[in-house]
Design a protein around this motif. Structure first.
Motif, PDB file in Angstrom:
ATOM      1  N   LEU A 182       0.855  -1.185   0.000  1.00 24.46           N
ATOM      2  CA  LEU A 182       0.000   0.000   0.000  1.00 24.46           C
ATOM      3  C   LEU A 182       0.888   1.230   0.000  1.00 24.46           C
ATOM      4  N   TYR A 238      -3.396   3.641  -2.143  1.00 25.32           N
ATOM      5  CA  TYR A 238      -3.479   2.751  -3.291  1.00 25.32           C
ATOM      6  C   TYR A 238      -2.755   1.433  -3.026  1.00 25.32           C
ATOM      7  N   ARG A 239      -3.245   0.375  -3.666  1.00 27.12           N
ATOM      8  CA  ARG A 239      -2.573  -0.923  -3.634  1.00 27.12           C
ATOM      9  C   ARG A 239      -1.847  -1.087  -4.970  1.00 27.12           C
ATOM     10  N   ILE A 243      -7.888   2.089  -2.895  1.00 22.95           N
ATOM     11  CA  ILE A 243      -8.512   1.102  -2.015  1.00 22.95           C
ATOM     12  C   ILE A 243      -9.911   1.505  -1.567  1.00 22.95           C
TER      13      ILE A 243
END
Length: 89
Positions: free
Chosen positions: A16, A31-32, A52
């Motif tokens: 992440l 964000y991933r 996410i």
């Protein structure tokens, strides 16, 4: 471990990351990392990542992903790089 993303080898699917704009707004911008991809015509490396919260998926050139914040445009930001790791796999 919290560290700034600044090297290609730190871009690992599943981590992440947080975008520097989270410092300037109320949105977390987390964000991933999904994968690295290659542009079919140019061979340019891209980072594919998913918000996410909204589950929207984005792609950004690797060079841009690893770049520093434009401090002329975003003079209020104290971050050096665009993204930082907030959770490792």
């Amino acid at each position: 471990m919290e560290s700034y993303v600044c090297r290609r080898e730190q871009i690992i699917p599943g981590i992440l990351v947080q975008h520097f704009k989270s410092e300037l707004t109320d949105k977390p911008y987390v964000y991933r990392i999904d994968r690295l991809a290659e542009h079919t015509s140019t061979g340019q490396q891209l980072v594919v990542y998913t918000d996410i919260q909204s589950l929207e998926t984005w792609a950004r050139p690797l060079e841009e992903f690893l770049s520093e914040v434009d401090h002329e445009k975003y003079y209020r930001s104290s971050w050096i790089h665009r993204f930082k790791i907030i959770s490792e796999r």
